[in-house]
Design a protein around this motif. Structure first.
Motif, PDB file in Angstrom:
ATOM      1  N   LEU A 206       0.854   4.021  -3.073  1.00 47.10           N
ATOM      2  CA  LEU A 206       0.499   5.425  -2.876  1.00 47.10           C
ATOM      3  C   LEU A 206       1.619   6.343  -3.362  1.00 47.10           C
TER       4      LEU A 206
ATOM      5  N   TYR B  52     -11.408  -2.040  -4.748  1.00 50.67           N
ATOM      6  CA  TYR B  52     -12.230  -1.242  -3.830  1.00 50.67           C
ATOM      7  C   TYR B  52     -13.703  -1.667  -3.916  1.00 50.67           C
TER       8      TYR B  52
ATOM      9  N   LYS C 170       0.809  -1.218   0.000  1.00 58.51           N
ATOM     10  CA  LYS C 170       0.000   0.000   0.000  1.00 58.51           C
ATOM     11  C   LYS C 170       0.844   1.271   0.000  1.00 58.51           C
TER      12      LYS C 170
ATOM     13  N   ILE D  66      -7.297  -0.089  -9.178  1.00 55.46           N
ATOM     14  CA  ILE D  66      -7.467   0.192  -7.749  1.00 55.46           C
ATOM     15  C   ILE D  66      -8.936   0.108  -7.348  1.00 55.46           C
TER      16      ILE D  66
ATOM     17  N   ILE E  61      -7.034   0.697  -1.407  1.00 55.51           N
ATOM     18  CA  ILE E  61      -6.878   2.153  -1.479  1.00 55.51           C
ATOM     19  C   ILE E  61      -8.257   2.733  -1.752  1.00 55.51           C
TER      20      ILE E  61
ATOM     21  N   ASP F 118      -7.999   7.433   1.319  1.00 51.14           N
ATOM     22  CA  ASP F 118      -6.566   7.353   1.020  1.00 51.14           C
ATOM     23  C   ASP F 118      -6.208   8.265  -0.151  1.00 51.14           C
ATOM     24  N   MET F 119      -7.001   8.200  -1.205  1.00 51.47           N
ATOM     25  CA  MET F 119      -6.718   9.019  -2.384  1.00 51.47           C
ATOM     26  C   MET F 119      -6.801  10.504  -2.042  1.00 51.47           C
TER      27      MET F 119
END
Length: 633
Positions: A378, A408, A374, A404, A441, A445-446
């Motif tokens: 990122l 998710y 992770k 991604i 992610i 997170d983004m």
């Protein structure tokens, strides 16, 4: 130079007495323990394992040892000295009790080896099959609880998956067997072609992505070697040829499995090849077998300097001979050099791989499957979307976002299923479909670790809209923080029509806080206020809409909307009368005033307002405007 090395030996190997004329070394791959056995008048044994654990004891010299292993709880030591006998010695306080020893003797069979199944249960494998025995020192008894008769030429054992592979017909027939406490389950066998019998050294057993796997080194017609992987995930766990790893070399190879990656070490070139069976490859249309090439060209292990024993304080170091013929590899990531007296763990370093794997889409697929992927993914996203961004990268960025968000979306679906399932309706689901993704992610997170970092990018609007599009394709609603960021970027870039379209099609999460935020920005452009009103209307946030309309002087519109509410007869007259008076429009004030007069008559049979409504000021204002009317309070 550091970026060349994605594999390295652990910095502090377990050290033990190396092999010599007086010392033999054994390794137990179940407990991860190395035994240094020194022979003489008495046998001195030093056992070292994980976490720097060391155990030392002595035993009578009863002959050369072929195999030695502790039970999982370290309370029974098993020793094989001959083809026909295995000894079990009871331990107390870390020392053997010589008087408490039991022996298993094969019946006209040659014992190839043994593996511990539980603290008091062991499986003995011979040329006649497998026998499960329970050990009872209190009864001075070895009790056979299960057996499987089969012709065996050699066997391999996978301690991580509790399965063995029995080879017969000189390795032409391979039969997987699940061996658990009290049970032996024979699985469908694998029959090799007559010219492809498998020697023991060319077979590796492992768990790959949670599935038992048989990895076999096989030469091709061009004399190059490939690894054929059979997965035990078909009907009845039948071995199924699923993957072929094209090594592109000939010679000697050894295999480690690290974080579900297949690492193939090639001795002649002193390099290691990296494969990930989760990634796409060339698929055979008929057999559906996937053919893989190395993710990157072969790379060597990082050079390793070993500190040698010395009486001087500074000590001396020597460069280790990597890929040495003396190396013996065990699963999943163990290298032992008995001549040096070293036990290493092979470690995977992801940061160099982020540089070595230049295809960013493949790198994304790769990092999504890694346990510690992770933080690196990122960082890759920040690099990809940051200053290096160019318009030509749009298709790549879109593919990365889709990779991604596919993970998710699967996670969201699983969480939703877990939340909505009731105990009576819940059915067992295979672990592989319910386990949390290794790398997830999400929008938070983004927002916090990617978009906030690259907030000054000139292409921020394009990037955000591309991410929003990916979310929409996967049926994921944009959350508040992300929606607010998109709104801000669109307004700052004067993309008002784009914002209007996004809200119209409900592509961002519509919420009262976001609508109020838009209202606070309505002075920038009149359309923004209308967008906020449209959002509130879609949310049925009528109370807020009424307040906004009153604040804008649209009293009649506010009153018309208020009349649709369930408590329309109990609206506070003062609020509407005040707003009507502020407009300065006599007609509007008259309409509002008469609306509440009619309400009073309908509810109480009188046009009068109650004292509690505090409307005296507005009554007087009405009387001044329309003196011929007589309304009392």
């Amino acid at each position: 130079m550091d970026l060349l090395y994605y594999l390295e030996l652990c910095a502090n190997p377990i050290r033990f007495d190396p092999v010599s004329r007086l010392t033999n070394v054994f390794f137990d791959d179940s407990n991860k323990q190395v035994f240094a056995v020194r022979s003489g008048g008495a046998t001195g044994i030093v056992v070292k394992g994980p976490c720097d654990t060391t155990q030392t004891f002595c035993m009578d010299d009863r002959g050369a040892i072929r195999s030695i292993k502790f039970s999982p709880d370290m309370k029974i030591l098993a020793i094989q000295r001959t083809d026909v006998c295995v000894e079990f010695i009871n331990f107390s306080n870390g020392q053997p009790i010589p008087s408490e020893m039991l022996q298993f003797k094969g019946k006209n069979t040659q014992i190839f080896g043994f593996v511990w199944i539980a603290n008091r249960e062991v499986a003995l494998i011979s040329n006649g099959g497998i026998e499960l025995c329970q050990i009872h020192f209190d009864k001075k008894q070895l009790k056979s609880v299960k057996s499987l008769n089969s012709t065996v030429n050699w066997f391999a054992w996978c301690p991580h998956g509790n399965f063995a592979l029995l080879a017969s017909g000189s390795g032409g027939i391979l039969m997987p067997v699940l061996v658990k406490q009290g049970t032996i389950t024979k699985l469908p066998r694998l029959e090799m072609s007559s010219d492809r019998s498998v020697p023991e050294r060319d077979c590796t057993l492992a768990m790959i992505y949670g599935t038992p796997a048989i990895l076999i080194l096989q030469p091709t017609t061009s004399r190059l070697v490939e690894v054929v992987i059979y997965m035990l995930n078909g009907p009845g766990l039948a071995p199924r040829k699923c993957h072929v790893l094209r090594l592109g070399h000939s010679g000697r190879f050894a295999i480690n499995i690290i974080d579900d990656l297949v690492i193939v070490h090639h001795q002649a070139t002193a390099t290691s090849l990296l494969f990930d069976v989760a990634q796409t490859g060339e698929v055979d249309a008929v057999s559906k077998v996937v053919y893989h090439t190395p993710i990157i060209p072969g790379k060597p292990l990082r050079p390793f300097q070993l500190k040698m024993p010395s009486i001087s304080l500074d000590g001396q170091t020597v460069n280790c001979n990597l890929y040495s013929p003396d190396w013996v590899l065990f699963q999943p990531n163990i290298v032992i050099d008995a001549n040096l007296g070293c036990f290493w763990y092979v470690e995977l370093k992801l940061k160099p791989l982020c540089t070595l794997i230049t295809d960013r889409v493949r790198l994304t697929e790769f990092l999504l499957q890694r346990t510690d992927g992770k933080v690196h993914l990122l960082a890759v996203l920040c690099e990809l979307l940051g200053e290096n961004y160019k318009g030509t990268l749009l298709p790549i960025i879109e593919s990365v976002f889709n990779k991604i968000n596919s993970v998710y979306k699967s996670w969201i679906a699983t969480e939703l299923q877990n939340q909505t399932a009731t105990p009576s309706s819940m059915k067992p689901v295979p672990k592989s479909t319910t386990a949390a993704p290794r790398v997830l992610i999400d929008q938070a997170d983004m927002h916090s670790q990617v978009f906030s970092v690259i907030a000054e990018s000139e292409q921020m609007v394009k990037i955000l809209l591309l991410y929003l599009q990916s979310l929409t394709v996967h049926g994921i609603a944009a959350q508040h923080d992300l929606s607010k960021m998109i709104v801000c970027e669109l307004i700052n870039g004067s993309f008002i029509s784009a914002l209007q379209s996004i809200v119209e099609h409900s592509l961002i999460t519509e919420s009262k806080p976001l609508a109020c935020f838009l209202l606070s920005l309505s002075k920038i452009h009149p359309t923004i206020g209308q967008i906020a009103l449209d959002m509130l209307a879609k949310l049925n946030a009528n109370e807020i809409l009424i307040e906004v309309l009153l604040g804008q002087g649209k009293v009649i519109d506010a009153l018309r909307l208020a009349k649709t509410l369930e408590n329309a007869d109990h609206l506070p007259a003062r609020k509407f009368l005040e707003a009507g008076m502020k407009t300065g429009d006599v007609v509007i004030y008259h309409s509002v005033y008469m609306h509440f007069v009619q309400r009073n008559i309908r509810l109480r049979g009188t046009p009068d307002f109650t004292r509690g409504e505090l409307c005296a000021e507005y009554i007087q204002h009405y009387l001044k405007l329309f003196s011929n009317q007589s309304i009392n309070c």
